[in-house]
Design a protein around this motif. Sequence first.
Motif, short mmCIF file in Angstrom:
data_model
loop_
_atom_site.label_atom_id
_atom_site.label_comp_id
_atom_site.label_asym_id
_atom_site.label_seq_id
_atom_site.Cartn_x
_atom_site.Cartn_y
_atom_site.Cartn_z
N ARG A 186 0.82 -1.22 0.00
CA ARG A 186 0.00 0.00 0.00
C ARG A 186 0.86 1.27 0.00
NH1 ARG A 186 -5.31 -0.38 0.84
NH2 ARG A 186 -5.38 1.64 1.90
N VAL A 187 2.05 1.18 -0.57
CA VAL A 187 2.92 2.35 -0.71
C VAL A 187 3.28 2.51 -2.17
CG1 VAL A 187 5.11 3.41 -0.05
CG2 VAL A 187 3.86 2.00 1.61
N ASP A 236 -8.81 7.56 -2.71
CA ASP A 236 -9.84 6.53 -2.80
C ASP A 236 -9.54 5.30 -1.93
OD1 ASP A 236 -11.08 8.19 -4.59
OD2 ASP A 236 -10.49 7.07 -6.37
N GLY A 237 -8.49 5.37 -1.13
CA GLY A 237 -8.20 4.30 -0.19
C GLY A 237 -7.47 3.11 -0.74
N GLU A 238 -6.88 3.24 -1.94
CA GLU A 238 -6.16 2.11 -2.54
C GLU A 238 -4.74 1.98 -2.00
OE1 GLU A 238 -6.42 2.26 -6.80
OE2 GLU A 238 -8.46 3.06 -6.73
N ILE A 239 -4.12 3.09 -1.64
CA ILE A 239 -2.78 3.09 -1.05
C ILE A 239 -2.79 4.03 0.15
CG2 ILE A 239 -1.58 2.54 -3.20
CD1 ILE A 239 -0.86 5.51 -3.43
N ASP A 240 -1.72 3.98 0.95
CA ASP A 240 -1.63 4.81 2.15
C ASP A 240 -0.56 5.90 2.07
OD1 ASP A 240 -3.62 3.38 3.54
OD2 ASP A 240 -2.16 1.85 4.11
N PHE A 241 0.55 5.64 1.36
CA PHE A 241 1.68 6.57 1.36
C PHE A 241 2.26 6.73 -0.04
CE2 PHE A 241 1.67 4.67 5.63
CZ PHE A 241 1.64 5.82 6.41
N ARG A 299 -0.62 0.51 8.55
CA ARG A 299 -0.84 1.86 8.04
C ARG A 299 0.03 2.90 8.76
NH1 ARG A 299 -5.79 4.46 7.63
NH2 ARG A 299 -5.34 5.03 5.49
N ARG A 300 1.25 2.53 9.05
CA ARG A 300 2.22 3.44 9.64
C ARG A 300 3.57 3.21 8.98
NH1 ARG A 300 -1.72 5.18 11.56
NH2 ARG A 300 -2.15 6.01 13.66
N ILE A 301 4.32 4.28 8.79
CA ILE A 301 5.73 4.20 8.39
C ILE A 301 6.56 4.50 9.62
CG2 ILE A 301 7.55 5.48 7.19
CD1 ILE A 301 5.82 5.63 4.75
N LEU A 305 20.62 6.84 15.39
CA LEU A 305 20.68 8.29 15.31
C LEU A 305 19.31 8.94 15.43
CD1 LEU A 305 23.09 8.79 12.27
CD2 LEU A 305 23.66 9.07 14.69
N ASP A 306 18.32 8.28 14.88
CA ASP A 306 17.04 8.95 14.71
C ASP A 306 15.96 7.93 14.41
OD1 ASP A 306 15.24 11.19 14.18
OD2 ASP A 306 15.42 10.67 12.06
N GLU A 307 14.76 8.23 14.82
CA GLU A 307 13.60 7.45 14.38
C GLU A 307 12.37 8.35 14.37
OE1 GLU A 307 12.38 4.15 16.88
OE2 GLU A 307 13.59 4.93 18.51
N PHE A 308 11.48 8.06 13.46
CA PHE A 308 10.25 8.84 13.36
C PHE A 308 9.16 7.97 12.76
CE2 PHE A 308 12.34 9.41 9.29
CZ PHE A 308 11.32 9.37 8.36
N THR A 309 7.93 8.40 12.93
CA THR A 309 6.77 7.67 12.44
C THR A 309 5.88 8.61 11.65
OG1 THR A 309 6.81 6.15 14.34
CG2 THR A 309 4.74 6.32 13.12
N LEU A 310 5.37 8.11 10.53
CA LEU A 310 4.41 8.85 9.72
C LEU A 310 3.07 8.12 9.73
CD1 LEU A 310 6.54 9.79 6.57
CD2 LEU A 310 6.03 11.23 8.56
N ALA A 311 2.01 8.87 9.96
CA ALA A 311 0.66 8.34 9.86
C ALA A 311 0.10 8.69 8.49
CB ALA A 311 -0.22 8.93 10.96
N PRO A 312 -0.86 7.92 7.99
CA PRO A 312 -1.42 8.23 6.67
C PRO A 312 -2.19 9.55 6.68
CG PRO A 312 -2.68 6.49 7.74
CD PRO A 312 -1.47 6.73 8.60
#
Length: 503
Positions: free
Chosen positions: A273-274, A314-319, A422-424, A447-454
């Motif tokens: 879904r990306v 349309d909800g076919e992919i998230d990112f 549904r999270r990166i 060094l770093d981490e982060f999260t992206l929501a749709p």
Amino acid sequence: MDSRFTRRAIVRAILLGMASSTLTACGGGGSGSSPPSAPSTPSPNQTDDPETPEEPECPPEETAGAQPPRGLHASWTDHPHTTRTLTWFTDGTTDPGTRVQYGPVTGDADSCSLTNEAFPFEVTGTAHETYGVEALTHVATLTGLQAGQAVRYRVGSDNGGWSSTRVLAPTRINGFRFCHFGDHGLRDTSQRVLSNVEDLAPDFFIVAGDLSYANGDQPVWDRYFDMLEPLAARVPVMTCPGNHENKDGGGQGYRTRVSQPGKGIYYGFDYNRVHFFFSTGGSLLTDLSSTTELLVELAAMEKDLAEAWRRRRDGEIDFIVFVQHYTLWTNCEGRDPANFALVAVEEQILLRYDVDLVLVGHDHVFERSHPMAYGKPSDNGYVQVTQGGGGQSLYELIEDPANWAAVSRVCHGFTVVDVEDRRIHARSYAVSDEDGNLYPEGEEILLDEFTLAPRVAAPTGITPLSTREQRPARSLAELDVDLNAMLKHTLQRNLTHDMNEMH
């Protein structure tokens, strides 16, 4: 490092029947979505029982030949779940044949059957000249594969010789993992980055330009793909060209050695879904006669990302993820974007279609931005990850980084991205200090981490199609930019790098 699989554990899991399905007659078969996992350790009673039969010795594979395959690497040129494209090289200009023999890894497979049983399927590919050396590039595509199905294979021919048997790791249909780095080369640091990526068992990995640093010396590409082969023969590698690829015949060294979707220079694809779009960033522009190529690419980028935006709506992919070699923005000393005109064009496209993540290299540092737009923090912007510490000598950062930067560090390293539920979730690691000295193995630094929501909530099916927001693709003439100035600036940037780039 957390969540790591050693290469030995992966291979052992495959040998003990990680994938139990069989291929269909067209080369597919099997299903499943679980990632590979190492089997449990046998108890002492099992391993010490004198009546336990010993594993039979396996006769060696028959692989010798006058033109043995080398530099074997996997990618895809079509659907990532149902196809795998294999690319390799043979010395000389006489074609010995381009064949792949393959079959399923079944539940009762052992090391002997993996390497010595007959292969039930075969596909014939094509060969073409390899730029700058007396060699041929061979390309063959397996089709009809299914997620969850590991595949054993070998490439070559009876005339030239065969590779040893390799196993393509199965794909997953839900969550997945990929790794990202750029500016790789052939140094100890390059191999260390590669071995750490291998330990993380990604579904694929991305090299964001400046792969071999051949810089016109074409046999360097041979050594580069030899280094890549232990991992890339099992796990697909997806790439884009950088400014150093331009030094090999305007990109011909790169074009004749890699196999990617479409024309293999810029392309888009979905992985679960990306949606990904890989761009040249104008890196292969060489003279005014080639400027049309960049305009065609930018028009294709606009169309591709407009369609990706619609499909996400349309909800076919998230990112949506964008990959190229050049940074859009940087805090690297003396490396400010030399081509604001092209950056302005790209940002108009990236921001219009709400691209979530931009993965780049070029600057030999690590940087991660806050969500940003036009060089300023913006809640609705994209996150840029610069991972140019793939192996080459390091650069320096300015003393006072701009406020769009969340993390800026000088080091060699890589980024691993997990896409689940549904999270990166991205984590970036350093394998060296700021002077390029490698840390002891197993002591890599997070060094770093982060999260992206749709950006788009899960679709409910309530909103009528007629009332949904529309963002149709535009023509280049509709963009707010002087295209002629952009092309001239891009040529000037490339010429400057060609003359002054020393790393």
